[in-house]
Write an enzyme that holds these catalytic residues in place. Structure first.
Site, mmCIF file in Angstrom:
data_model
loop_
_atom_site.group_PDB
_atom_site.id
_atom_site.type_symbol
_atom_site.label_atom_id
_atom_site.label_comp_id
_atom_site.label_asym_id
_atom_site.label_seq_id
_atom_site.Cartn_x
_atom_site.Cartn_y
_atom_site.Cartn_z
ATOM 1 C CG LEU A 192 35.850 32.458 33.734
ATOM 2 C CD1 LEU A 192 35.867 30.972 34.075
ATOM 3 C CD2 LEU A 192 36.737 32.742 32.528
ATOM 4 C CG HIS A 212 38.399 45.666 33.014
ATOM 5 N ND1 HIS A 212 39.380 45.234 33.874
ATOM 6 C CD2 HIS A 212 37.839 46.756 33.600
ATOM 7 C CE1 HIS A 212 39.417 46.018 34.932
ATOM 8 N NE2 HIS A 212 38.489 46.955 34.791
#
Length: 347
Positions: free
Chosen positions: A128, A232
């Site tokens: 993605l 993250h």
């Protein structure tokens, strides 16, 4: 107009440009390498899958988000049909071991990491990436959630279990504290090199070098322990989208950066349970609503999806303009698959 469709070889240059942009955003997006040959192979795998020529272990779908006003590919997302059937699929299972001694009156529970192939054969959401200039108007959610709608339409092509690996924490220099505390000791290479080799399919070194015995988490640095199963910051919005569709963390992390693996039973996905088929009515002007919809034509080889906020009338009919119908390659009275975004996600 923004539309999602299958990737084609004519898109290669744009996809390569996106791979370069992904590289600028830091380490961890290795499923989109800056390598035209590998990217072309990803497109070929999609074409072969759609033509029914791929074995399950090679089947894959790569989608692109196109800005049709300038004929430019601005995002990609993908589904792997079944991982780990050609090459082992590795992650760490986060577990516990009890060490106890009645004689010494000691009872201690220790967190451990076990090298695992438990997700072998699962379908996987991956790859993605959206051009930073297009991270607006819900394009990111659109690009991600298209995959769920495709799975809902073609359930038999996918496995009962679906996973998605989230990018783990690394600092502004691309350094992973988890890798520095564990992986580097066994591989003697930096995080970027190991992650790239894995991303381009060279995974034999993992089996050859990774410890087969449990790793005691307490033996890692405090910095490494703190990032186990942490997403993250740049990936957190994508993780929230997946969790809104039914995926959740179940105790598995990436062997390189300790990013969490999200997973769900395919039958429990929101798109599978809530998407519906509606008939199309063409109209010159459509009435808009506060609710946005993913609208797909459910044509396997010529799959196309729009994100619109057109009104659905009381007879369960979706009103589309001629331009929208043309983009979806459908006519009046055809059926489309529709999935509403959750109300709290509209902004």
């Amino acid at each position: 107009m923004m539309i999602v469709r299958h990737a084609a070889h004519r898109d290669l240059d744009d996809i390569y440009r996106l791979a370069q942009r992904a590289g600028e955003s830091g380490i961890g997006l290795t499923s989109l390498p800056q390598n035209k040959e590998i990217l072309a192979e990803r497109i070929t795998r999609t074409t072969r899958t759609l033509d029914g020529l791929s074995e399950r272990c090679e089947a894959s779908y790569l989608f692109v988000l196109e800005d049709t006003s300038i004929h430019k590919i601005v995002g990609v997302s993908a589904i792997e049909v079944a991982v780990g059937l050609n090459e082992p699929f590795y992650n760490f299972r986060v577990a516990k071991q009890v060490h106890a001694s009645k004689a010494l009156n000691v009872y201690k529970t220790l967190d451990t990491l076990f090298l695992s192939n438990d997700h072998t054969g699962c379908s996987e959401l991956c790859t993605l990436f959206l051009d930073p200039e297009y991270r607006k108007n819900q394009n990111g959610k659109f690009l991600s959630k298209v995959r769920f709608l495709f799975i809902a339409a073609f359930r038999s092509f996918f496995e009962e279990r679906l996973i998605a690996e989230m990018r783990g924490f690394s600092d502004q220099n691309g350094q992973s504290p988890f890798w520095d505390s564990l992986g580097y000791l066994f591989f003697n290479m930096d995080f970027a090199a190991a992650d790239y080799l894995s991303g381009v399919g060279q995974k034999a070194f993992i089996a050859e070098l990774m410890p087969r015995f449990p790793v005691y988490v307490d033996l890692l640095s405090s910095e490494a322990r703190e990032v186990i199963a942490e997403v993250h910051p740049q990936t957190l919005p994508a993780a929230k989208v997946l969790m809104s569709e039914g995926l959740k963390y179940q105790g598995y992390v990436d062997i390189f950066d300790a990013g969490p693996t999200l997973e769900a039973n395919t039958a429990e996905l929101r798109a599978v349970k809530e998407s519906r088929l509606l008939k199309v009515k063409l109209t010159e002007q459509v009435e808009s609503t506060d609710t946005h919809f993913l609208v797909a034509n459910d044509q396997y080889q010529d799959y196309a999806v729009l994100l619109i906020n057109n009104k659905v009338d009381e007879s369960e009919t979706l009103h589309l303009t001629a331009a929208q119908a043309q983009a979806l390659n459908i006519a009046e009275h055809d059926q489309v698959r529709v999935l509403a975004l959750e109300k709290m996600e509209n902004n």
